[in-house]
Design an enzyme around this catalytic site. Sequence first.
Site, mmCIF file in Angstrom:
data_model
loop_
_atom_site.group_PDB
_atom_site.id
_atom_site.type_symbol
_atom_site.label_atom_id
_atom_site.label_comp_id
_atom_site.label_asym_id
_atom_site.label_seq_id
_atom_site.Cartn_x
_atom_site.Cartn_y
_atom_site.Cartn_z
ATOM 1 N N SER A 88 0.841 -1.198 0.000
ATOM 2 C CA SER A 88 0.000 0.000 0.000
ATOM 3 C C SER A 88 0.877 1.250 0.000
ATOM 4 O O SER A 88 0.398 2.337 -0.315
ATOM 5 C CB SER A 88 -0.929 0.005 1.219
ATOM 6 O OG SER A 88 -0.204 -0.164 2.424
ATOM 7 N N ASP A 120 5.261 -7.171 2.660
ATOM 8 C CA ASP A 120 4.594 -7.672 1.457
ATOM 9 C C ASP A 120 5.593 -8.051 0.370
ATOM 10 O O ASP A 120 6.558 -7.316 0.114
ATOM 11 C CB ASP A 120 3.686 -6.584 0.874
ATOM 12 C CG ASP A 120 2.302 -6.572 1.483
ATOM 13 O OD1 ASP A 120 1.996 -7.448 2.314
ATOM 14 O OD2 ASP A 120 1.516 -5.673 1.118
ATOM 15 N N GLU A 178 -9.323 -9.475 3.104
ATOM 16 C CA GLU A 178 -9.642 -8.074 2.812
ATOM 17 C C GLU A 178 -10.980 -7.967 2.086
ATOM 18 O O GLU A 178 -11.194 -8.627 1.065
ATOM 19 C CB GLU A 178 -8.510 -7.457 1.964
ATOM 20 C CG GLU A 178 -8.766 -6.001 1.587
ATOM 21 C CD GLU A 178 -7.536 -5.273 1.048
ATOM 22 O OE1 GLU A 178 -6.420 -5.833 1.104
ATOM 23 O OE2 GLU A 178 -7.713 -4.135 0.581
HETATM 24 O O1 KIV Z 1 -0.506 -3.317 1.604
HETATM 25 C C1 KIV Z 1 -1.204 -3.308 2.628
HETATM 26 O O2 KIV Z 1 -1.246 -2.320 3.398
HETATM 27 C C2 KIV Z 1 -1.981 -4.501 2.930
HETATM 28 C C3 KIV Z 1 -2.993 -4.432 4.027
HETATM 29 C C4 KIV Z 1 -4.101 -3.513 3.679
HETATM 30 C C5 KIV Z 1 -3.498 -5.762 4.435
HETATM 31 O O3 KIV Z 1 -1.806 -5.494 2.280
HETATM 32 NA NA NA Z 2 -0.534 -5.209 0.426
#
Ligand code: KIV
Ligand code: NA
Length: 262
Positions: free
Chosen positions: A43, A81, A179
């Site tokens: 994100s 991530d 999500e």
């Molecule tokens: O990238 C992110 O912030 C996420 C969360 C919203 C779970 O994957």
């Molecule tokens: Na993410």
Amino acid sequence: MTVPGLKAMKAEGRKIVMLTAYDASFAAQLESAGVDVALVGDSLGMVVQGRSSTLPVTIDDMVYHTAAVARGLSATLLVADLPFMSDRDVPTALDSAARLVAQGGAAMVKIEGAGRVCTVIAALAERDIPVCGHLGLTPQSVNRLGGYKVQGKTEAAAEQLFADAQAVEAAGADLLVLECVPSSLAARITAALSIPVIGIGAGIGCDGQVLVVYDMLGLTPGKRPKFSKDFLAGRDAISAAIAAYADDVREKRFPGPEHSFS
Ligand code: KIV
Ligand code: NA
């Protein structure tokens, strides 16, 4: 916090508090507020880099931010991530995860999807790299999904999502993010899995919650997502807002029905 510690929390019915962070200063705020898990989410492509999706985020970007966050933490579990295409096949995913762990300091990596992704999850788990799955609205699939929409709404889609969650656990994941899925389906998946399930827009029935930190501070430009809440409103410090979020998750006051999908 540790990976076995998260499983113990599920077993004891204690809610897990997870929040994103992208730099050392915010990481230190999360840690002081007693957040259990810090997520360096891709994100960051949207809220830090100002892009319109997470697709342009690179593994170099993720390693840079993960290392910054790691410097602000001492006890909080750090999850990072795997960005778009950095997990496209087993060798590439192992290289990407190794960088997030060895150079970034992550304790766990998060990967979107099921199906063939389960082979990658199994390969990571086999190397003792803890894995967090991510199902429901998977932002890296935005072009196939046709937008950021609630998933698992039809009976068939719900059954597919349930089967995917079981497959992700069977492949060796230690944690799962759901999500934007209807609360009843998320609760059903949470009850069926032995690994903790963390929701975002997935209702109160999950084992824990995660939000994008800039969303829950009211900083993200544009319309606030339905599933988020401005915890800074009416408070005088970022530390107080993060502590209130942690408290509300632990006391099952957040998310309310107004932040959830039926
Ligand atoms: O990238 C992110 O912030 C996420 C969360 C919203 C779970 O994957
Ligand atoms: Na993410």
